[in-house]
Write a protein that holds these residues in place. Structure first.
Motif, PDB file in Angstrom:
ATOM      1  N   ALA A 215       5.259   0.368   4.061  1.00  0.00           N
ATOM      2  CA  ALA A 215       4.706  -0.658   3.295  1.00  0.00           C
ATOM      3  C   ALA A 215       3.258  -1.215   4.047  1.00  0.00           C
ATOM      4  CB  ALA A 215       5.593  -1.242   2.133  1.00  0.00           C
ATOM      5  N   ALA A 216       3.617  -1.682   4.788  1.00  0.00           N
ATOM      6  CA  ALA A 216       2.773  -2.354   5.576  1.00  0.00           C
ATOM      7  C   ALA A 216       1.533  -1.628   6.274  1.00  0.00           C
ATOM      8  CB  ALA A 216       2.926  -2.800   6.547  1.00  0.00           C
ATOM      9  N   MET A 217       1.530  -0.540   6.272  1.00  0.00           N
ATOM     10  CA  MET A 217      -0.021  -0.144   6.889  1.00  0.00           C
ATOM     11  C   MET A 217      -1.222   0.311   6.023  1.00  0.00           C
ATOM     12  SD  MET A 217       1.636   4.009   6.579  1.00  0.00           S
ATOM     13  CE  MET A 217      -0.124   5.158   7.701  1.00  0.00           C
ATOM     14  N   PRO A 218      -2.569  -0.218   6.512  1.00  0.00           N
ATOM     15  CA  PRO A 218      -3.236   0.062   5.624  1.00  0.00           C
ATOM     16  C   PRO A 218      -3.240   1.765   4.498  1.00  0.00           C
ATOM     17  CG  PRO A 218      -4.221  -0.445   8.240  1.00  0.00           C
ATOM     18  CD  PRO A 218      -3.032  -0.066   7.510  1.00  0.00           C
ATOM     19  N   ALA A 219      -3.498   0.949   3.094  1.00  0.00           N
ATOM     20  CA  ALA A 219      -3.525   1.722   1.980  1.00  0.00           C
ATOM     21  C   ALA A 219      -3.895   3.431   2.088  1.00  0.00           C
ATOM     22  CB  ALA A 219      -4.095   1.813   0.951  1.00  0.00           C
ATOM     23  N   ARG A 220      -5.838   3.116   3.170  1.00  0.00           N
ATOM     24  CA  ARG A 220      -6.459   4.580   3.551  1.00  0.00           C
ATOM     25  C   ARG A 220      -5.489   5.004   4.813  1.00  0.00           C
ATOM     26  NH1 ARG A 220     -12.402   2.500   5.070  1.00  0.00           N
ATOM     27  NH2 ARG A 220     -12.951   2.378   2.856  1.00  0.00           N
ATOM     28  N   SER A 221      -4.990   4.458   5.911  1.00  0.00           N
ATOM     29  CA  SER A 221      -4.355   5.050   6.710  1.00  0.00           C
ATOM     30  C   SER A 221      -3.056   5.688   6.412  1.00  0.00           C
ATOM     31  CB  SER A 221      -4.072   4.380   7.493  1.00  0.00           C
ATOM     32  OG  SER A 221      -4.828   3.192   8.362  1.00  0.00           O
TER      33      SER A 221
END
Length: 516
Positions: A215-221
């Motif tokens: 959930a914490a990773m960048p949305a683009r990644s």
């Protein structure tokens, strides 16, 4: 009764395996040459998506001194053998000789063809293991296997099988062998061992979206990882689609394209400016390109069932219609294969991969959790809004549009499944799938009826078609129409279940829970 064999691997290259066995068993047991050594060649067969392996089965095509033989075994101990005849691979199950093995495989593989998964050549020797009374109490098989075609050496495989009535002594033999240096109890199944030499494992392709997200990773990644796996799936199915090995290659390719288009529509704002706008038309081109062949596949896959259900005609009356479908599919398949070999397609996949692998997360932007919640929430609201205004008087197009919105929601749920509670996610998908099934049946029937009318007109204009064939096609169209009306009649109750307060609460939990 005798128990299962005891299996070992021998990895000491300084002395032969037979010497190690003799040293381990002497003086309690002796080893005597049994049957003559033989060369065995094995080809392990499975579908591209490993349906046999996933069901706990292994299928081998074995050749040696005798004619080729197919051997199907299961983890539960089931074993069926059959002559392979002149079968060449890849091959549909229907190409195998009639008998119990073909019948068993048909239920496991469905429409998928069997193709080689791995190959190996072995030098196999067998020895009698005798006790001090010179009674044969067990057989030892020594298998020196090489993975093909690179001739990669594998550890020698040893197998001890008890003679009936001597299981206890065979167990003691196994205990002595286990203490010998270089001998290790247990062994990877031969298929696993051969695949491992090339860095592969059984079941590594399944067509599902399985991306590690947090959930914490960048949305683009997160979106880039999803799109890259979809591209991997697309490319994995290109060769099988071009070769026309079975219809599921095209199906999986189409699904990966549809998922990609949905991801660009739902999450394109997460990519750098202009990227989604540049690639949407290219993936639409690819999706449109695959439609004619797939529509004909659906006709042909359901043909026998439709013919069997005719009420005022004979299945034989549909033969001209079947011939027409086959001829048209041949032409469309050639057109599709040419496009998949084209410079435009190669540029699309190559450039798209470069874009995705070169993406860097923005300095500021939403997390995967927040983006997933927003995307699922918007897609869910669209389904509710469009479905709630559909009545019995609504045109068919309204149900077709709702089906597209349901697919977008389904794909969004699949993309971000790792961010959701598994039980809540599973129930939400099940309720959505119930609605999708009735919408899909409705649209498929509409498409089939339209195509039957178009094909009938074309056949009348360009062929000398028997009247019985046209009457049978009319009967088939009426049958499809009945299914369409049934699906339309079921829509209201399916949508009501999907829009019920408990179902809406589940979607709220998905969009306000772990992903928030």
């Amino acid at each position: 009764m005798s128990g299962p064999p005891h299996n070992f691997v021998y990895m000491d290259g300084d002395r032969p395996a037979t010497d190690a066995v003799r040293d381990a068993l002497a003086p309690r047991f002796s080893m005597v040459a049994g049957r003559r050594p033989r060369t065995v060649r094995r080809t392990w067969l499975d579908t591209f998506d490993w349906r046999l392996h996933r069901a706990g089965f292994t299928l081998e095509y074995v050749t040696g001194r005798r004619p080729g033989e197919l051997v199907l075994t299961s983890s539960a101990g089931e074993r069926i053998t059959a002559a392979a005849g002149g079968t060449r691979w890849p091959a549909p199950v229907g190409a195998l000789p009639r008998g119990p093995l073909r019948d068993r495989l048909k239920g496991l593989t469905s429409v998928r063809a069997l193709l080689p998964a791995a190959k190996a050549a072995s030098s196999v020797s067998e020895f009698r293991l005798c006790n001090t009374d010179d009674k044969t109490v067990a057989w030892l098989t020594v298998d020196n296997m090489q993975a093909q075609p690179a001739a990669a050496e594998l550890p020698t495989r040893l197998s001890v099988t008890a003679v009936r009535g001597y299981q206890a002594q065979a167990d003691r033999i196994a205990q002595y062998l286990a203490t010998e240096p270089g001998v290790t109890p247990g062994a990877l199944p031969p298929l696993d061992a051969v695949l491992a030499t090339a860095g592969h494992t059984p079941g590594e392709y399944n067509g599902k979206i399985e991306v590690q997200l947090t959930a914490a990773m960048p949305a683009r990644s997160a979106l880039a990882a999803i799109l890259l796996q979809l591209l991997d799936t697309l490319e994995a199915n290109v060769a099988g689609t071009i070769r026309d090995i079975d219809t599921e290659f095209l199906h999986d390719l189409r699904v990966s394209v549809r998922r990609t288009r949905s991801a660009l529509k739902l999450g394109g704002h997460l990519l750098p400016d202009g990227v989604a706008d540049e690639y949407r038309p290219e993936f639409k081109w690819l999706g449109d390109l695959t439609t004619p062949t797939r529509d004909l596949d659906v006709h042909l896959l359901t043909f026998d069932a439709g013919a069997a259900a005719l009420t005022s005609a004979s299945p034989a009356d549909l033969a001209p219609f079947h011939d027409y479908l086959v001829q048209r599919r041949t032409l469309e398949q050639r057109r599709l294969a040419r496009a998949l070999r084209s410079a435009r397609f190669r540029a699309l996949t190559s450039n798209w991969r470069k874009v995705l692998t070169g993406l860097a997360p923005p300095r500021r932007g939403p997390t995967a959790g927040h983006a997933a919640a927003a995307i699922v929430r918007r897609a869910h609201r669209r389904v509710l809004a469009q479905g709630s205004v559909i009545t019995g008087a609504s045109p068919p197009e309204s149900l077709h549009d709702l089906r597209k919105r349901c697919k977008e929601l389904r794909y969004a749920l699949e993309f971000f499944a790792p961010l959701h509670d598994p039980d809540t996610h599973r129930q939400a998908v099940r309720e959505l799938k119930d609605l999708q099934d009735v919408l899909g049946t409705f649209q498929d029937c509409e498409v089939q009826q339209h195509e039957i009318r178009v094909i009938a007109a074309d056949m009348m204009a360009s062929h000398d078609v028997p009247a019985t064939a046209l009457l049978a096609m009319g009967d088939l169209s009426a049958q499809v129409g009945r299914r369409e009306r049934r699906a339309r009649g079921e829509f209201a109750s399916r949508f009501a279940a999907f829009a019920s307060p408990p179902a809406q609460a589940r979607f709220r939990a998905l969009t306000l829970g772990p992903a928030a």
